[in-house]
Design a protein around this motif. Structure first.
Motif, mmCIF file in Angstrom:
data_model
loop_
_atom_site.group_PDB
_atom_site.id
_atom_site.type_symbol
_atom_site.label_atom_id
_atom_site.label_comp_id
_atom_site.label_asym_id
_atom_site.label_seq_id
_atom_site.Cartn_x
_atom_site.Cartn_y
_atom_site.Cartn_z
ATOM 1 N N TYR A 58 30.771 43.545 49.917
ATOM 2 C CA TYR A 58 30.766 44.413 48.737
ATOM 3 C C TYR A 58 29.421 45.079 48.505
ATOM 4 O O TYR A 58 29.258 45.802 47.543
ATOM 5 C CB TYR A 58 31.188 43.601 47.501
ATOM 6 C CG TYR A 58 32.546 42.971 47.681
ATOM 7 C CD1 TYR A 58 33.697 43.737 47.635
ATOM 8 C CD2 TYR A 58 32.667 41.607 47.945
ATOM 9 C CE1 TYR A 58 34.945 43.172 47.827
ATOM 10 C CE2 TYR A 58 33.922 41.027 48.128
ATOM 11 C CZ TYR A 58 35.050 41.816 48.075
ATOM 12 O OH TYR A 58 36.287 41.259 48.263
ATOM 13 N N GLY A 59 28.475 44.834 49.391
ATOM 14 C CA GLY A 59 27.142 45.384 49.224
ATOM 15 C C GLY A 59 27.068 46.848 49.636
ATOM 16 O O GLY A 59 27.913 47.355 50.363
ATOM 17 N N ALA A 60 26.035 47.500 49.163
ATOM 18 C CA ALA A 60 25.815 48.903 49.525
ATOM 19 C C ALA A 60 25.436 49.005 50.997
ATOM 20 O O ALA A 60 24.793 48.112 51.557
ATOM 21 C CB ALA A 60 24.704 49.481 48.659
ATOM 22 N N MET A 61 25.834 50.071 51.621
ATOM 23 C CA MET A 61 25.472 50.310 53.016
ATOM 24 C C MET A 61 24.148 51.055 53.058
ATOM 25 O O MET A 61 23.874 51.907 52.218
ATOM 26 C CB MET A 61 26.566 51.106 53.717
ATOM 27 C CG MET A 61 27.838 50.307 53.870
ATOM 28 S SD MET A 61 29.167 51.245 54.627
ATOM 29 C CE MET A 61 28.740 51.137 56.328
ATOM 30 N N THR A 62 23.348 50.712 54.038
ATOM 31 C CA THR A 62 22.146 51.470 54.332
ATOM 32 C C THR A 62 22.246 51.938 55.773
ATOM 33 O O THR A 62 23.037 51.412 56.557
ATOM 34 C CB THR A 62 20.858 50.640 54.127
ATOM 35 O OG1 THR A 62 20.899 49.497 54.982
ATOM 36 C CG2 THR A 62 20.693 50.221 52.685
ATOM 37 N N TYR A 63 21.449 52.924 56.111
ATOM 38 C CA TYR A 63 21.545 53.572 57.419
ATOM 39 C C TYR A 63 20.163 53.664 58.036
ATOM 40 O O TYR A 63 19.156 53.724 57.335
ATOM 41 C CB TYR A 63 22.138 54.983 57.258
ATOM 42 C CG TYR A 63 23.551 54.945 56.712
ATOM 43 C CD1 TYR A 63 24.636 55.011 57.568
ATOM 44 C CD2 TYR A 63 23.788 54.804 55.352
ATOM 45 C CE1 TYR A 63 25.936 54.942 57.066
ATOM 46 C CE2 TYR A 63 25.079 54.740 54.847
ATOM 47 C CZ TYR A 63 26.143 54.803 55.715
ATOM 48 O OH TYR A 63 27.419 54.734 55.226
ATOM 49 N N ASP A 64 20.117 53.700 59.364
ATOM 50 C CA ASP A 64 18.859 53.856 60.085
ATOM 51 C C ASP A 64 18.644 55.351 60.337
ATOM 52 O O ASP A 64 19.357 55.961 61.143
ATOM 53 C CB ASP A 64 18.900 53.093 61.403
ATOM 54 C CG ASP A 64 17.596 53.145 62.171
ATOM 55 O OD1 ASP A 64 16.776 54.061 61.936
ATOM 56 O OD2 ASP A 64 17.385 52.287 63.035
#
Length: 96
Positions: A58-64
């Protein structure tokens, strides 16, 4: 003692909003791309844990940012080796 790398030591994390802006997409378009990327040839698909991260269901996604930039360059030049080399280099840094 084993050395532990922090995520911010091996990639430049950006938010979902900033990742969408990189491509000129809406956030929903980015979310749909990640969910439906199986429609892309396997070599062009984004790899969870390399291209994007989600610490919980359920956590926010982060991106590289770096990997996605190289993916974008590779796509624009139709040269998947640019993207695959970036993945390989990332893996060589994080794997013992």
């Amino acid at each position: 003692m084993k050395n532990t790398l922090m995520l911010d030591e091996v990639c430049q994390q950006i938010s979902q909003d900033n990742a969408a802006k990189m491509f000129g997409w809406k956030v929903r378009t980015l979310q749909n791309f990640v969910l439906k990327q199986h429609q892309e040839p396997p070599e062009w698909q984004w790899v969870k844990g390399i291209c994007y991260f989600q610490l919980s269901n359920y956590g926010a996604m982060t991106y590289d940012r770096c990997i996605l930039t190289l993916w974008q360059v590779a796509k624009s030049q139709n040269d998947v080796s640019i993207y695959l080399n970036a993945i390989s280099r990332f893996q060589s840094v994080v794997k013992p």
